[in-house]
Write an enzyme that holds these catalytic residues in place. Sequence first.
Site, PDB file in Angstrom:
ATOM      1  N   GLU A  75       0.851  -1.203   0.000  1.00 19.49           N
ATOM      2  CA  GLU A  75       0.000   0.000   0.000  1.00 19.49           C
ATOM      3  C   GLU A  75       0.884   1.250   0.000  1.00 19.49           C
ATOM      4  O   GLU A  75       1.981   1.232   0.565  1.00 19.49           O
ATOM      5  CB  GLU A  75      -0.828   0.020   1.291  1.00 19.49           C
ATOM      6  CG  GLU A  75      -2.271  -0.398   1.136  1.00 19.49           C
ATOM      7  CD  GLU A  75      -3.188   0.716   0.648  1.00 19.49           C
ATOM      8  OE1 GLU A  75      -2.774   1.564  -0.178  1.00 19.49           O
ATOM      9  OE2 GLU A  75      -4.343   0.738   1.094  1.00 19.49           O
ATOM     10  N   ASP A  76       0.382   2.320  -0.604  1.00 20.66           N
ATOM     11  CA  ASP A  76       1.102   3.586  -0.520  1.00 20.66           C
ATOM     12  C   ASP A  76       0.965   4.193   0.873  1.00 20.66           C
ATOM     13  O   ASP A  76       1.950   4.484   1.529  1.00 20.66           O
ATOM     14  CB  ASP A  76       0.642   4.568  -1.619  1.00 20.66           C
ATOM     15  CG  ASP A  76      -0.872   4.789  -1.647  1.00 20.66           C
ATOM     16  OD1 ASP A  76      -1.612   4.128  -0.886  1.00 20.66           O
ATOM     17  OD2 ASP A  76      -1.329   5.632  -2.443  1.00 20.66           O
ATOM     18  N   ASP A 130      -4.090   4.932   6.053  1.00 20.72           N
ATOM     19  CA  ASP A 130      -4.716   6.142   6.597  1.00 20.72           C
ATOM     20  C   ASP A 130      -5.715   5.715   7.674  1.00 20.72           C
ATOM     21  O   ASP A 130      -5.318   5.346   8.766  1.00 20.72           O
ATOM     22  CB  ASP A 130      -5.351   6.905   5.425  1.00 20.72           C
ATOM     23  CG  ASP A 130      -5.881   8.275   5.790  1.00 20.72           C
ATOM     24  OD1 ASP A 130      -5.477   8.826   6.815  1.00 20.72           O
ATOM     25  OD2 ASP A 130      -6.717   8.814   5.042  1.00 20.72           O
ATOM     26  N   PHE A 151      -1.625  16.025   3.630  1.00 18.99           N
ATOM     27  CA  PHE A 151      -1.918  15.400   2.342  1.00 18.99           C
ATOM     28  C   PHE A 151      -0.652  15.378   1.505  1.00 18.99           C
ATOM     29  O   PHE A 151      -0.072  16.404   1.200  1.00 18.99           O
ATOM     30  CB  PHE A 151      -3.043  16.131   1.612  1.00 18.99           C
ATOM     31  CG  PHE A 151      -3.616  15.277   0.525  1.00 18.99           C
ATOM     32  CD1 PHE A 151      -4.585  14.331   0.809  1.00 18.99           C
ATOM     33  CD2 PHE A 151      -3.143  15.370  -0.786  1.00 18.99           C
ATOM     34  CE1 PHE A 151      -5.077  13.501  -0.183  1.00 18.99           C
ATOM     35  CE2 PHE A 151      -3.627  14.548  -1.782  1.00 18.99           C
ATOM     36  CZ  PHE A 151      -4.607  13.602  -1.481  1.00 18.99           C
ATOM     37  N   ARG A 211       1.661  11.968  -9.550  1.00 13.14           N
ATOM     38  CA  ARG A 211       2.177  10.632  -9.216  1.00 13.14           C
ATOM     39  C   ARG A 211       3.638  10.490  -9.646  1.00 13.14           C
ATOM     40  O   ARG A 211       4.379   9.694  -9.101  1.00 13.14           O
ATOM     41  CB  ARG A 211       1.355   9.543  -9.918  1.00 13.14           C
ATOM     42  CG  ARG A 211      -0.085   9.424  -9.431  1.00 13.14           C
ATOM     43  CD  ARG A 211      -0.683   8.127  -9.951  1.00 13.14           C
ATOM     44  NE  ARG A 211      -2.133   8.081  -9.852  1.00 13.14           N
ATOM     45  CZ  ARG A 211      -2.800   7.682  -8.777  1.00 13.14           C
ATOM     46  NH1 ARG A 211      -2.158   7.320  -7.696  1.00 13.14           N
ATOM     47  NH2 ARG A 211      -4.131   7.637  -8.776  1.00 13.14           N
TER      48      ARG A 211
HETATM   49  P1  IMP Z   1      -7.689   4.299   4.109  1.00 13.43           P
HETATM   50  O1  IMP Z   1      -8.663   3.284   3.640  1.00 13.43           O
HETATM   51  O2  IMP Z   1      -8.356   5.449   4.815  1.00 13.43           O
HETATM   52  O3  IMP Z   1      -6.560   3.724   4.950  1.00 13.43           O
HETATM   53  O4  IMP Z   1      -7.123   4.964   2.809  1.00 13.43           O
HETATM   54  C1  IMP Z   1      -5.891   4.726   2.292  1.00 13.43           C
HETATM   55  C2  IMP Z   1      -5.845   5.305   0.896  1.00 13.43           C
HETATM   56  O5  IMP Z   1      -6.275   6.667   0.851  1.00 13.43           O
HETATM   57  C3  IMP Z   1      -4.432   5.311   0.387  1.00 13.43           C
HETATM   58  O6  IMP Z   1      -4.116   4.075  -0.224  1.00 13.43           O
HETATM   59  C4  IMP Z   1      -4.475   6.452  -0.613  1.00 13.43           C
HETATM   60  O7  IMP Z   1      -4.955   5.985  -1.854  1.00 13.43           O
HETATM   61  C5  IMP Z   1      -5.492   7.424  -0.051  1.00 13.43           C
HETATM   62  N1  IMP Z   1      -4.804   8.495   0.688  1.00 13.43           N
HETATM   63  C6  IMP Z   1      -4.848   8.732   2.023  1.00 13.43           C
HETATM   64  N2  IMP Z   1      -4.108   9.803   2.356  1.00 13.43           N
HETATM   65  C7  IMP Z   1      -3.570  10.263   1.207  1.00 13.43           C
HETATM   66  C8  IMP Z   1      -2.663  11.339   0.897  1.00 13.43           C
HETATM   67  O8  IMP Z   1      -2.184  12.105   1.763  1.00 13.43           O
HETATM   68  N3  IMP Z   1      -2.328  11.481  -0.410  1.00 13.43           N
HETATM   69  C9  IMP Z   1      -2.791  10.668  -1.396  1.00 13.43           C
HETATM   70  N4  IMP Z   1      -3.628   9.646  -1.158  1.00 13.43           N
HETATM   71  C10 IMP Z   1      -4.017   9.438   0.137  1.00 13.43           C
END
Ligand code: IMP
Length: 193
Positions: free
Chosen positions: A96-97, A100, A149, A162
């Site tokens: 995962e990137d 969050d 962000f 990206r």
């Molecule tokens: P989660 O389901 O809330 O954990 O969301 C994770 C996903 O939200 C990541 O895989 C990203 O695609 C997106 N995301 C969350 N924060 C950021 C950010 O700061 N920049 C870009 N994408 C984000």
Amino acid sequence: MPELKVLFSREQISQRVGELAAEISRDFAGESVIFIGVLKGATIFLSDLARQVSVDATFDFIGVSSYGNGKQSSGEVKLTKDVDQPLTGKNIILVEDILDTGLTMMYLRKMFLAHGPKSLKVAALLDKACRRTQPVQADYVGFVIPDEFVIGYGMDYAERYRNLADICVLHPDSEEAVNAKAAANHESVGANK
Ligand code: IMP
């Protein structure tokens, strides 16, 4: 181009990704692993990580999107692309990137565990630990970051940025940063991650 602040330079990223790759190589010595990247944000991280591990490895990719009702994120995650192969008995490393809230990871963990893998580990380049609402954590974490962000190194704002080589933060007062924060907190998040 909006005003950008470099949070992690390409050199810092490269060094940390190398350290994660060494950990994975130690943990899976003598075994095969399958890296499963979450499209699209994890693609660059996956390609750098996979090229630095010394174990036998294959790739696959999965697509997900999240929806909100316009006011609040619903927490509903939808699969937009499945893996191309059976995962039973495999060592899965989900890549995962950003971790969050953890909603995406909760959904994917449950889904992959249903395949009956030999093991399931999570590698997240970034961890916004302070934003977590779900009881999940990654096994391999690049950097823990505050609630900002970020873009670059695979991560986008509205599909852009990206291809930046460094991980950057949008200036907090920029229109893009304000919109991104509003989207993450209140509206549909991460569609086409
Ligand atoms: P989660 O389901 O809330 O954990 O969301 C994770 C996903 O939200 C990541 O895989 C990203 O695609 C997106 N995301 C969350 N924060 C950021 C950010 O700061 N920049 C870009 N994408 C984000």
